[in-house]
Scaffold this motif. Sequence first.
Motif, PDB file in Angstrom:
ATOM      1  N   MET A   1      15.070  -5.357  40.599  1.00 31.24           N
ATOM      2  CA  MET A   1      16.151  -4.861  41.436  1.00 31.24           C
ATOM      3  C   MET A   1      15.783  -5.039  42.905  1.00 31.24           C
ATOM      4  O   MET A   1      14.653  -4.806  43.294  1.00 31.24           O
ATOM      5  CB  MET A   1      16.381  -3.386  41.195  1.00 31.24           C
ATOM      6  N   ALA A   2      16.741  -5.376  43.694  1.00 28.81           N
ATOM      7  CA  ALA A   2      16.548  -5.459  45.135  1.00 28.81           C
ATOM      8  C   ALA A   2      17.121  -4.199  45.772  1.00 28.81           C
ATOM      9  O   ALA A   2      17.964  -3.533  45.195  1.00 28.81           O
ATOM     10  CB  ALA A   2      17.254  -6.689  45.675  1.00 28.81           C
ATOM     11  N   GLY A   3      16.655  -3.874  46.955  1.00 33.22           N
ATOM     12  CA  GLY A   3      17.172  -2.703  47.654  1.00 33.22           C
ATOM     13  C   GLY A   3      16.313  -1.484  47.400  1.00 33.22           C
ATOM     14  O   GLY A   3      15.143  -1.589  47.054  1.00 33.22           O
ATOM     15  N   PRO A   4      16.907  -0.302  47.571  1.00 32.32           N
ATOM     16  CA  PRO A   4      16.140   0.941  47.407  1.00 32.32           C
ATOM     17  C   PRO A   4      15.588   1.091  45.995  1.00 32.32           C
ATOM     18  O   PRO A   4      16.200   0.648  45.029  1.00 32.32           O
ATOM     19  CB  PRO A   4      17.155   2.043  47.693  1.00 32.32           C
ATOM     20  N   VAL A   6      14.878   2.854  42.577  1.00 32.36           N
ATOM     21  CA  VAL A   6      15.608   3.812  41.762  1.00 32.36           C
ATOM     22  C   VAL A   6      14.838   4.061  40.482  1.00 32.36           C
ATOM     23  O   VAL A   6      14.006   3.257  40.069  1.00 32.36           O
ATOM     24  CB  VAL A   6      17.033   3.317  41.417  1.00 32.36           C
ATOM     25  N   SER A   7      15.110   5.171  39.855  1.00 28.90           N
ATOM     26  CA  SER A   7      14.485   5.492  38.579  1.00 28.90           C
ATOM     27  C   SER A   7      15.489   5.239  37.468  1.00 28.90           C
ATOM     28  O   SER A   7      16.652   5.644  37.557  1.00 28.90           O
ATOM     29  CB  SER A   7      14.048   6.953  38.557  1.00 28.90           C
ATOM     30  N   MET A   8      15.072   4.591  36.419  1.00 27.70           N
ATOM     31  CA  MET A   8      15.949   4.310  35.283  1.00 27.70           C
ATOM     32  C   MET A   8      15.849   5.402  34.213  1.00 27.70           C
ATOM     33  O   MET A   8      16.485   5.326  33.181  1.00 27.70           O
ATOM     34  CB  MET A   8      15.599   2.945  34.675  1.00 27.70           C
TER      35      MET A   8
END
Length: 46
Positions: A1-4, A6-8
């Motif tokens: 993932m690009a950007g901030p 995150v938790s899945m």
Amino acid sequence: MAGPQVSMVDLDAPDFELYLRFAEALASARTMELGPGDAIYMPPLW
């Protein structure tokens, strides 16, 4: 993932076998309760 980041992890039903270190993260988690008139500032990307 690009950007901030995150938790899945599904916080309502975490899969501790898939996310092995999540139980460790929960053990060191901090919680707070906000009351009427309280505010919390979350800086970008936090």
